[in-house]
Design an enzyme around this catalytic site. Structure first.
Site, PDB file in Angstrom:
ATOM      1  N   ASN A   1     -40.520 -74.616  63.533  1.00  0.00           N
ATOM      2  CA  ASN A   1     -39.552 -74.894  62.479  1.00  0.00           C
ATOM      3  C   ASN A   1     -38.833 -76.219  62.668  1.00  0.00           C
ATOM      4  O   ASN A   1     -38.286 -76.777  61.710  1.00  0.00           O
ATOM      5  CB  ASN A   1     -38.513 -73.767  62.408  1.00  0.00           C
ATOM      6  CG  ASN A   1     -37.841 -73.509  63.739  1.00  0.00           C
ATOM      7  OD1 ASN A   1     -38.501 -73.229  64.734  1.00  0.00           O
ATOM      8  ND2 ASN A   1     -36.522 -73.593  63.772  1.00  0.00           N
TER       9      ASN A   1
ATOM     10  N   GLN B   1     -42.263 -70.496  58.698  1.00  0.00           N
ATOM     11  CA  GLN B   1     -42.410 -71.858  58.174  1.00  0.00           C
ATOM     12  C   GLN B   1     -43.796 -72.114  57.588  1.00  0.00           C
ATOM     13  O   GLN B   1     -43.979 -73.066  56.835  1.00  0.00           O
ATOM     14  CB  GLN B   1     -42.143 -72.878  59.284  1.00  0.00           C
ATOM     15  CG  GLN B   1     -40.711 -72.915  59.771  1.00  0.00           C
ATOM     16  CD  GLN B   1     -39.743 -73.460  58.744  1.00  0.00           C
ATOM     17  OE1 GLN B   1     -40.106 -74.225  57.848  1.00  0.00           O
ATOM     18  NE2 GLN B   1     -38.488 -73.067  58.852  1.00  0.00           N
TER      19      GLN B   1
ATOM     20  N   SER C   1     -40.502 -65.071  55.368  1.00  0.00           N
ATOM     21  CA  SER C   1     -39.228 -65.040  54.645  1.00  0.00           C
ATOM     22  C   SER C   1     -39.378 -65.784  53.327  1.00  0.00           C
ATOM     23  O   SER C   1     -39.913 -66.894  53.288  1.00  0.00           O
ATOM     24  CB  SER C   1     -38.133 -65.688  55.497  1.00  0.00           C
ATOM     25  OG  SER C   1     -36.870 -65.473  54.938  1.00  0.00           O
TER      26      SER C   1
ATOM     27  N   THR D   1     -32.482 -48.759  50.480  1.00  0.00           N
ATOM     28  CA  THR D   1     -32.943 -48.946  49.100  1.00  0.00           C
ATOM     29  C   THR D   1     -33.622 -50.306  48.949  1.00  0.00           C
ATOM     30  O   THR D   1     -33.097 -51.324  49.387  1.00  0.00           O
ATOM     31  CB  THR D   1     -31.760 -48.849  48.125  1.00  0.00           C
ATOM     32  OG1 THR D   1     -31.141 -47.576  48.289  1.00  0.00           O
ATOM     33  CG2 THR D   1     -32.224 -49.016  46.686  1.00  0.00           C
TER      34      THR D   1
ATOM     35  N   CYS E   1     -30.210 -72.579  62.047  1.00  0.00           N
ATOM     36  CA  CYS E   1     -29.548 -71.476  62.751  1.00  0.00           C
ATOM     37  C   CYS E   1     -28.723 -71.957  63.929  1.00  0.00           C
ATOM     38  O   CYS E   1     -27.960 -71.193  64.508  1.00  0.00           O
ATOM     39  CB  CYS E   1     -30.589 -70.470  63.234  1.00  0.00           C
ATOM     40  SG  CYS E   1     -31.566 -69.798  61.879  1.00  0.00           S
TER      41      CYS E   1
END
Length: 398
Positions: A152, A180, A200, A238, A326
């Site tokens: 990344n 990535q 992601s 959910t 991050c």
């Protein structure tokens, strides 16, 4: 008003309008809980099934091997922790690398505190895993190898197929953090012998807060979030129907444009690298020169602080990074740059620029022009630079 030049697409990407449009009905019209049995819930349930199928096809996987999560970090945690718990009777040894995302590294530290042993492999100067050292590190009690698909920070693509072959030969499970890479490079879980894969949505123009973990059929990986029967009883909670639908649409669009997008980004990236390396002295390109993501350029500038450069770029309307989003705000140099052999003082001067298909040549040239002025200004205030030039004279990069 100054233009916005967004060059931090490794941190997050803009959600495409088509993705937002696909998501909207599941907020206000088809908002039923997909786990409910009445007919009103059938459309969101079918929409989730369609997204799962789209993502599975992108990997050459089965639909029942895709488990939706809230993002890459959860997926990495699930892959490592649940696998360690499920296979600890066989062994308690895990292999990873020193350049993984903190979602993997911190999870490995967590497992070490609980009695597991982790080997952190070195990489070469380009950030590539040494296959001979990987194979040498495998022991009879090794249960998992976790190596990221693409880094990344520096964009280096790892030899994933070869790693998968080594893992399979030794009967060790193989997980890859492909956050990535997925949607940016072709991935086949079968060809690469991947047992688990994390992704992601917001890294490929999808929404934030949704990801998936691919788990190969037959693995006895345990549930990670308890409390419901969702995701075939392996991940309670959910379902995020709008997010999942948006993820599916983003994958569909990414696959359709991957080849052309990669070609465009590569041309812009190479132009960026060429100009910086030619026009700015005492700078190093971090990562592999060719085996890297098409949109990633990472530099280390001597005699300056990366954070100062980021602030001055921001004043010009340019969004960039000194490493992983991050770890923004951390005063420590990048663990990735230290792992590829950069000394602390040079690692502190890093700059990551990550492009998108919307990036233009004009934006790249404007950015390079700004970098040149900023570097010159910052170095003019550096006594270290002044002393170095007095001793060695003005130099250029090799």
């Amino acid at each position: 008003m100054k233009q916005l030049v967004y060059l931090d697409n490794a941190a997050t990407t803009k959600t495409r309008p088509e993705v937002v449009e696909a998501m909207l009905p599941y907020f206000t019209e088809d908002y039923g809980n997909p786990s409910s049995i009445y007919e009103f819930s059938s459309r969101p349930r079918e929409a989730i099934a369609h997204a799962r199928e789209t993502i599975a096809k992108a990997l050459g996987a089965k639909t029942n091997e895709i488990y939706f999560t809230n993002g890459g970090t959860e997926s990495d945690n699930w892959a490592l922790i649940a696998t360690a718990e499920a296979y600890q009777a066989k062994g308690r040894h895990i292999i990873t690398t020193k350049i993984e995302h903190h979602a993997v590294l911190h999870t490995c530290e967590y497992l070490e505190q609980r009695g597991f042993e982790v080997t952190y492999l070195d990489v070469d100067e380009f950030g590539v895993v040494k296959l001979s050292e990987l194979e040498k590190a495998i022991r009879p009690d090794t249960i998992l190898i976790s190596v990221m698909f693409a880094n990344n920070e520096i964009g280096t693509l790892e030899p994933i197929r070869e790693i998968g072959e080594i893992a399979k030969k030794h009967g060790v499970l193989f997980h890859t953090d492909a956050v990535q890479a997925f949607g940016h490079v072709p991935i086949s879980v079968d060809e690469c012998h991947i047992d688990m894969l994390s992704s992601s949505a917001h890294k490929l123009n999808g929404p934030r807060g949704v990801g998936f973990l691919y788990i190969r059929t037959g693995l006895k990986t345990r549930s990670f979030i308890h409390g419901g029967a969702q995701e075939r009883k392996r991940r309670g909670g959910t379902e995020n129907t709008p997010g999942i639908v948006g993820f599916g649409k983003a994958v569909e669009l990414a696959l359709a444009t991957m080849e052309e997008r990669s070609r465009t980004e590569t041309a812009l990236r190479d132009h960026l690298i060429e100009r910086v390396m030619r026009e700015v002295p005492y700078v190093r390109l971090n990562g592999h020169p060719t085996r890297r993501l098409s949109n990633n350029a990472n530099f280390a500038f001597q005699f300056i602080e990366g954070e100062s450069m980021l602030i001055m770029l921001d004043m010009e309307g340019i969004c960039a990074s000194s490493g992983s989003a991050c770890t923004s705000g951390s005063l420590d140099p990048s663990h990735v740059l230290l792992a590829i052999g950069l000394p602390h003082e040079i690692a502190h001067g890093s700059l990551r620029l990550t492009l998108s298909e919307e990036t233009t040549m004009e934006q790249i040239d404007f950015t390079v022009d700004c970098i040149k002025k900023i570097v010159e200004r910052l170095r003019s205030m550096s006594p270290l630079y002044e002393d170095y030039v007095k001793k060695h004279g003005q130099g250029q990069n090799a």
